[in-house]
Design a protein around this motif. Structure first.
Motif, PDB file in Angstrom:
ATOM      1  N   GLY A   1     -27.484 -25.619   8.464  1.00  0.00           N
ATOM      2  CA  GLY A   1     -28.660 -25.779   7.631  1.00  0.00           C
ATOM      3  C   GLY A   1     -28.995 -24.562   6.796  1.00  0.00           C
ATOM      4  N   ARG A   2     -30.109 -24.706   6.113  1.00  0.00           N
ATOM      5  CA  ARG A   2     -30.609 -23.664   5.219  1.00  0.00           C
ATOM      6  C   ARG A   2     -32.121 -23.770   5.129  1.00  0.00           C
ATOM      7  NH1 ARG A   2     -28.690 -22.578  -0.774  1.00  0.00           N
ATOM      8  NH2 ARG A   2     -26.814 -23.324   0.193  1.00  0.00           N
ATOM      9  N   LEU A   3     -32.787 -22.614   5.146  1.00  0.00           N
ATOM     10  CA  LEU A   3     -34.213 -22.526   4.880  1.00  0.00           C
ATOM     11  C   LEU A   3     -34.358 -21.707   3.610  1.00  0.00           C
ATOM     12  CD1 LEU A   3     -37.133 -21.745   7.230  1.00  0.00           C
ATOM     13  CD2 LEU A   3     -36.785 -20.316   5.228  1.00  0.00           C
TER      14      LEU A   3
ATOM     15  N   ILE B   1     -36.489 -26.832   4.214  1.00  0.00           N
ATOM     16  CA  ILE B   1     -35.537 -26.708   5.309  1.00  0.00           C
ATOM     17  C   ILE B   1     -34.619 -27.923   5.276  1.00  0.00           C
ATOM     18  CG2 ILE B   1     -35.265 -26.550   7.815  1.00  0.00           C
ATOM     19  CD1 ILE B   1     -38.248 -25.445   7.752  1.00  0.00           C
ATOM     20  N   ASP B   2     -33.338 -27.653   5.158  1.00  0.00           N
ATOM     21  CA  ASP B   2     -32.323 -28.710   5.192  1.00  0.00           C
ATOM     22  C   ASP B   2     -31.452 -28.447   6.404  1.00  0.00           C
ATOM     23  OD1 ASP B   2     -32.861 -30.092   2.618  1.00  0.00           O
ATOM     24  OD2 ASP B   2     -32.411 -28.099   1.815  1.00  0.00           O
ATOM     25  N   CYS B   3     -31.418 -29.392   7.344  1.00  0.00           N
ATOM     26  CA  CYS B   3     -30.670 -29.189   8.580  1.00  0.00           C
ATOM     27  C   CYS B   3     -30.192 -30.537   9.110  1.00  0.00           C
ATOM     28  CB  CYS B   3     -31.561 -28.498   9.608  1.00  0.00           C
ATOM     29  SG  CYS B   3     -30.756 -28.117  11.165  1.00  0.00           S
TER      30      CYS B   3
ATOM     31  N   ARG C   1     -31.347 -33.658   7.450  1.00  0.00           N
ATOM     32  CA  ARG C   1     -32.794 -33.855   7.364  1.00  0.00           C
ATOM     33  C   ARG C   1     -33.370 -32.805   6.425  1.00  0.00           C
ATOM     34  NH1 ARG C   1     -33.520 -34.424  13.863  1.00  0.00           N
ATOM     35  NH2 ARG C   1     -31.763 -35.821  14.068  1.00  0.00           N
ATOM     36  N   THR C   2     -34.418 -33.162   5.737  1.00  0.00           N
ATOM     37  CA  THR C   2     -35.080 -32.236   4.822  1.00  0.00           C
ATOM     38  C   THR C   2     -36.567 -32.198   5.123  1.00  0.00           C
ATOM     39  OG1 THR C   2     -33.445 -32.661   3.092  1.00  0.00           O
ATOM     40  CG2 THR C   2     -35.535 -31.696   2.400  1.00  0.00           C
ATOM     41  N   VAL C   3     -37.090 -30.981   5.245  1.00  0.00           N
ATOM     42  CA  VAL C   3     -38.517 -30.769   5.457  1.00  0.00           C
ATOM     43  C   VAL C   3     -39.000 -29.876   4.333  1.00  0.00           C
ATOM     44  CG1 VAL C   3     -40.274 -29.789   6.981  1.00  0.00           C
ATOM     45  CG2 VAL C   3     -38.246 -30.898   7.959  1.00  0.00           C
TER      46      VAL C   3
ATOM     47  N   PRO D   1     -41.397 -32.534  12.473  1.00  0.00           N
ATOM     48  CA  PRO D   1     -41.642 -33.259  11.227  1.00  0.00           C
ATOM     49  C   PRO D   1     -41.163 -34.703  11.199  1.00  0.00           C
ATOM     50  CG  PRO D   1     -40.304 -31.297  10.829  1.00  0.00           C
ATOM     51  CD  PRO D   1     -40.558 -31.370  12.288  1.00  0.00           C
ATOM     52  N   ASP D   2     -40.061 -35.016  11.893  1.00  0.00           N
ATOM     53  CA  ASP D   2     -39.546 -36.390  11.788  1.00  0.00           C
ATOM     54  C   ASP D   2     -39.389 -37.081  13.136  1.00  0.00           C
ATOM     55  OD1 ASP D   2     -37.388 -35.012  12.769  1.00  0.00           O
ATOM     56  OD2 ASP D   2     -35.974 -35.649  11.244  1.00  0.00           O
TER      57      ASP D   2
END
Length: 169
Positions: free
Chosen positions: A26-28, A87-89, A92-94, A112-113
């Motif tokens: 992922g990436r923040l 945040i993509d992990c 999933r995206t937040v 979040p989900d």
């Protein structure tokens, strides 16, 4: 913690509880704010600059009584309340504003989900409780109050000065 209109949020992006082997790459990214760059990061982190942290991680499930592995990345984000985090992990995206995130984390962990219905695990945002807490020291005291009513497992992960890791549970 807010300072004027600016906030500092110590955040743990945590993943796990998957019923099967799961890749949590992922990436923040911070828009309108910045990350505090520590001198040491966990082995999951593959790249980090003032606006982005990227990671690679895989968890496995060991069945009962141990359950599934977890992983996470801890960062400190600074900026005005209207700064945005993305945040993509693990597909999933937040997206959340820094002031909103600070408010939610003041109440505890934020999922979040929810848990994926197919057993794919949970992505959660939590207040950081030990991110490089004792860098350069030989001993750290941490106070933890667990008010849950069931069994729980805890572990300490130590980053050694030579880059190696140690765990205790």
């Amino acid at each position: 913690m807010p300072v004027g209109d600016h906030h500092r949020v110590d955040l743990r992006v945590e993943w796990g509880k998957a019923d099967r082997t799961t890749r949590w790459d992922g990436r923040l990214t911070v828009h309108g704010g910045r990350l505090v760059l520590p001198s040491h990061v966990g082995s999951e982190v593959t790249d980090m600059n003032e606006h982005t942290v990227e990671w690679r991680h895989v968890t496995h499930s060991f069945g009962e009584p141990y359950g599934s592995q977890r992983g996470g990345v801890e960062v400190s984000v600074c900026g005005p309340g209207d700064a945005q985090l993305s945040i993509d992990c693990a597909g999933r995206t937040v997206r959340i504003g820094l002031a909103d995130l600070a408010e939610r984390l003041a109440a505890g962990p934020f999922v979040p989900d929810g848990r994926a219905a197919d057993g794919a695990g949970v992505l959660a945002l939590q207040p950081a409780v030990g991110a490089l807490l004792g860098l350069g020291v030989r001993e750290v005291d941490v106070c933890l109050c667990d008010e849950s009513s069931g069994p729980a497992f805890y572990y300490a992960r130590v980053f050694q000065v030579d880059g190696e890791l140690a765990w205790s549970s």
